[in-house]
Scaffold this motif. Structure first.
Motif, short mmCIF file in Angstrom:
data_model
loop_
_atom_site.label_atom_id
_atom_site.label_comp_id
_atom_site.label_asym_id
_atom_site.label_seq_id
_atom_site.Cartn_x
_atom_site.Cartn_y
_atom_site.Cartn_z
N UNK A 293 13.71 -17.95 -20.56
CA UNK A 293 12.50 -18.72 -20.28
C UNK A 293 11.31 -17.76 -20.19
N UNK A 294 10.32 -17.97 -21.06
CA UNK A 294 9.14 -17.12 -21.06
C UNK A 294 8.36 -17.15 -19.76
N UNK A 295 8.04 -18.34 -19.19
CA UNK A 295 7.28 -18.38 -17.93
C UNK A 295 7.99 -17.68 -16.78
N UNK A 296 9.31 -17.85 -16.67
CA UNK A 296 10.05 -17.24 -15.57
C UNK A 296 10.06 -15.72 -15.70
N UNK A 297 10.32 -15.23 -16.90
CA UNK A 297 10.37 -13.78 -17.08
C UNK A 297 8.99 -13.14 -16.92
N UNK A 298 7.94 -13.85 -17.28
CA UNK A 298 6.58 -13.34 -17.06
C UNK A 298 6.31 -13.18 -15.56
N UNK B 45 -2.63 -8.69 -17.01
CA UNK B 45 -2.10 -9.89 -17.64
C UNK B 45 -0.79 -9.63 -18.35
N UNK B 46 0.12 -10.58 -18.27
CA UNK B 46 1.44 -10.46 -18.89
C UNK B 46 1.68 -11.65 -19.80
N UNK B 47 2.09 -11.38 -21.04
CA UNK B 47 2.48 -12.42 -21.98
C UNK B 47 3.91 -12.15 -22.46
N UNK B 48 4.74 -13.18 -22.41
CA UNK B 48 6.13 -13.05 -22.83
C UNK B 48 6.45 -14.14 -23.85
N UNK B 49 7.05 -13.75 -24.96
CA UNK B 49 7.49 -14.69 -25.99
C UNK B 49 8.96 -14.41 -26.28
N UNK B 50 9.78 -15.47 -26.22
CA UNK B 50 11.22 -15.33 -26.38
C UNK B 50 11.72 -16.32 -27.43
N UNK B 51 12.46 -15.82 -28.40
CA UNK B 51 13.12 -16.67 -29.38
C UNK B 51 14.55 -16.92 -28.93
N UNK B 52 14.88 -18.16 -28.52
CA UNK B 52 16.23 -18.45 -28.02
C UNK B 52 17.29 -18.26 -29.10
N UNK C 83 7.04 -19.46 -24.55
CA UNK C 83 5.91 -18.62 -24.21
C UNK C 83 5.65 -18.69 -22.70
N UNK C 84 5.30 -17.55 -22.13
CA UNK C 84 4.99 -17.50 -20.71
C UNK C 84 3.87 -16.52 -20.42
#
Length: 231
Positions: free
Chosen positions: A91-96, A177-184, A164-165
Motif C-alpha cells: 500500500x503506497x499511503x501506508x508505506x509513505x 515530502x515523500x511519494x511512494x508508488x508501488x506496482x502490486x 500511490x501514497x
C-alpha cells in the motif's frame, strides 16, 4: 450550476475528505477510501492496517466517523465498512507514512529509502519508486529517488493499477515530502501475453466407467466402378 463547476466542487470535496481521513486515521494505518452511491445511501469502504482502532470500543469511533461524514461532507446516509489491508507493504499511503515516521525518528534518508525498497519488493511487488524531497542534506533542497523493478508511469495502468501514497515528515531543517508508488504483483497489464502450457498424454478414464467405441463405416463412393453402368 454549470457542469464544470459541479465537477470542480466534487473534486474539492473529495480532496477535503481524503485529507480528513488521513489525519483522523493516521494511527490506524490509513490506506485509502472507496466511495460508491447505492440505493440505500452511500457506501464508504475504508482500507486500514489496524481496523480495531477505527471501530473503537463498542463501535464508538466508527459511529462518530459516520456522523462526521454525513454532517461535514454531506454524504447521504453513509454506510462505513472497514477493511483490513492484508499486505500493508503493498500500500503506497501506508508505506509513505512509515517512511515519514522513520525520518522523524532521526534515521538517515538513504538508509530508510533502501530499507523500504527491500521491504516492498520482498512482499512480492513488481516494482516500487520512492521519492524524498526537501532539506534532507544540508540547507539546500534536493530530491533522492529509490527504485527497483517494473512500474507503469503513464496511461490507465499508472492510474488504476499502481498504489500511490504521499506523506510529510516534519524535520528540524524543514518539511520533507515523500511519494511512494508501488506496482502490486500479478496485475494484468495491457499487451502482456501469457501462453498456456499444452497438456500432453492421454487422459485416464475414471475407474468403473466403460467407454463405448463407435465404428463408422465408410459409404462406397458413387460413380466409381469398372466402367459398366446400369440403366
Amino acid at each position: 450550476m454549470p457542469v464544470e463547476k459541479h465537477f470542480i466542487k466534487q473534486g474539492i470535496k473529495r480532496v477535503q475528505l481524503e485529507t480528513y481521513l488521513q489525519n483522523e486515521l493516521s494511527k490506524a494505518g490509513y490506506g485509502g477510501v472507496d466511495i460508491k452511491r447505492v440505493l440505500t445511501g452511500t457506501r464508504v469502504t475504508i482500507y486500514v492496517e489496524r481496523p480495531g482502532m477505527v471501530i473503537g470500543k463498542k463501535g464508538k469511533s466508527i459511529k462518530q466517523l459516520t456522523d462526521d461524514l454525513e454532517q461535514k461532507f454531506g454524504l447521504e446516509k453513509p454506510q462505513v465498512e472497514v477493511v483490513e489491508i492484508p499486505k500493508p507493504e503493498l500500500s503506497g499511503p501506508i508505506m509513505a507514512k512509515h517512511i515519514a515516521f522513520a525520518l522523524e525518528r532521526g534515521l538517515s534518508v538513504r538508509r530508510v529509502g533502501q530499507s523500504m525498497v527491500r521491504t516492498i519488493m520482498g512482499a512480492g511487488a513488481r516494482g516500487v519508486e520512492i521519492v524524498i524531497s526537501g532539506r534532507i542534506a544540508g540547507e539546500r533542497s534536493r530530491s533522492m529517488r529509490f527504485y527497483e523493478g517494473y512500474l507503469s508511469k503513464a496511461g490507465e495502468p499508472a492510474q488504476k493499477l499502481v498504489s500511490h501514497g504521499k506523506a510529510v515528515a516534519k524535520l528540524k531543517p524543514g518539511i520533507v515530502g515523500i511519494k511512494v508508488s508501488i506496482m502490486p504483483p500479478d496485475v494484468p497489464l495491457p499487451g502482456e501475453i501469457k501462453i498456456a502450457e499444452e497438456t500432453t498424454g492421454t487422459e485416464k478414464q475414471p475407474a468403473g466407467e466403460k467407454v463405448e467405441e463407435t465404428k463408422v463405416k465408410k459409404a462406397p463412393e458413387e460413380g466409381v466402378g469398372d466402367g459398366d453402368a446400369q440403366a
